[in-house]
Design a protein around this motif. Sequence first.
Motif, PDB file in Angstrom:
ATOM      1  N   PHE A   1       0.857  -1.183   0.000  1.00  0.00           N
ATOM      2  CA  PHE A   1       0.000   0.000   0.000  1.00  0.00           C
ATOM      3  C   PHE A   1       0.894   1.233   0.000  1.00  0.00           C
TER       4      PHE A   1
ATOM      5  N   ASP B   1      -2.596   5.082  -2.726  1.00  0.00           N
ATOM      6  CA  ASP B   1      -3.687   5.887  -2.191  1.00  0.00           C
ATOM      7  C   ASP B   1      -3.593   7.303  -2.762  1.00  0.00           C
TER       8      ASP B   1
ATOM      9  N   ASN C   1      -8.092   1.541  -8.169  1.00  0.00           N
ATOM     10  CA  ASN C   1      -8.662   1.664  -6.829  1.00  0.00           C
ATOM     11  C   ASN C   1      -9.748   2.733  -6.874  1.00  0.00           C
TER      12      ASN C   1
ATOM     13  N   SER D   1      -6.069  -4.208   5.640  1.00  0.00           N
ATOM     14  CA  SER D   1      -4.883  -3.384   5.771  1.00  0.00           C
ATOM     15  C   SER D   1      -4.172  -3.730   7.077  1.00  0.00           C
TER      16      SER D   1
ATOM     17  N   VAL E   1      -3.042  -6.285   2.582  1.00  0.00           N
ATOM     18  CA  VAL E   1      -2.500  -5.024   2.097  1.00  0.00           C
ATOM     19  C   VAL E   1      -1.481  -4.573   3.140  1.00  0.00           C
TER      20      VAL E   1
ATOM     21  N   ASN F   1       0.981  -2.162   4.800  1.00  0.00           N
ATOM     22  CA  ASN F   1       1.405  -0.772   4.963  1.00  0.00           C
ATOM     23  C   ASN F   1       2.899  -0.712   5.262  1.00  0.00           C
TER      24      ASN F   1
END
Length: 448
Positions: A11, A57, A133, A278, A398, A400
Amino acid sequence: MRNDHMVLSAFGQASASKTQNGAWSHPASTPDVTDPEYYINLARELEHAGFDMVFFDDRLAMPAVYGGNFRKAVELGTRAIKLDLLTILGLMAAHTTRLGLGATYSTTYYHPYHVARAFATLDHLTRGRAIWNIVTSLNEDEAANFGTEHLDHDGRYDRADEFLEAATALWNSWDADAYELDRASGRFADPDKVREAAFDGDTFATRGPLTVPRPPQGWPTLLQAGQSSRGRTFAGRWADLIFISASTLERARKSYREQREAVEAAGRDTSAVKIMPSVYTLVAETDEIARERKKFLESRSDPVEALMLLSELSGVDLSKLDATRPIPDDLLDRTTGSKAIMTNVIGRLRELYGPDATPRDLADFSVKGTSQWFVGDAMTVADGLEEWFLEEGCDGFVINQAETPGSWESFGRSVIPELRRRGRVAPAGENGLNFRARVGLEREPSKR
């Protein structure tokens, strides 16, 4: 039946935060997100490590809710920079052959024709690795940058449904075998296999056909993070990959179950959809060293940045709350952004800190992470991930980053090999015709 292989995504952000999500201030991070080498090196590392994909993102405004302006965001480097993502994915595509490449694009501030063409182009030029996304955008600052008014929550999703109907009609305007390039006959493409999209909705209209042939994946892989009831319905209809937030295995299992029900309600096969929470991972030589590194990260935290990011998510200026008094009961009612995320955050906060939790507690909680952390050596982290996978909390993760690229490097060099040894991730170098085929998604999607 569910595939035994986890889907693993990194991510990313084409932006920076002072603490976590890349942590530009961390002494081991590569901080300059405007440097092309940042993305080239990242692409190579993720592919070499064995990640299936990366997605970035995005939001379309600087954080300006906290304190009523963007000055603190600029000073701290709290997502004040946000680069265009498709440009970055093109750069990363040139240095990879297998890695799925995902970008966040809004259904509220773009037009279906533009997005359909851009992602179809990316899918061709990556030989079937494009991932979109889908977001509806969540705060008034984004609306202000486009000279319009912020839509209410359900209105944004109604618009998104129509956006996807238009985009998929455009992708379907070419049959898969329409593009011929037949030099002998002189026929470039079969006109009987290309048609108008002829979409005319309440918000969007597009004639078509698209000026890009049908993408290698049928259409690009669709990723969505629907957390609210309306968001789950949207994801159930459209998403191939569903990004969820869960701070415990119990919460992950609940979200997993609810999202699968939404997929079934949409008339789709749940085995063709991957649900991915996440999480953060911190891997070190021993569990004790990993825990000490986690303490180091927390010691570098900035509570103001934590509240800034939550203000951006919620649309509520948390700087106006008394840091020593309990969080007001009407905070969720005042939320104009992501009510689902804030509901989860406040619910979990009160579980841990009690019913009288304060904004100061909220900052402390946010700094420590509203997502699950897996901390330890490679075996410990792999055990935790495997438990969530086997207990039907997810179909993958996902991941991080607390520092970039270190978090992903340590995960890729120690945890992924251990998961591969257990048969939980695909063998090294395994390739399919495209991203969908490789991770077990529907290969030729039809209109939904």
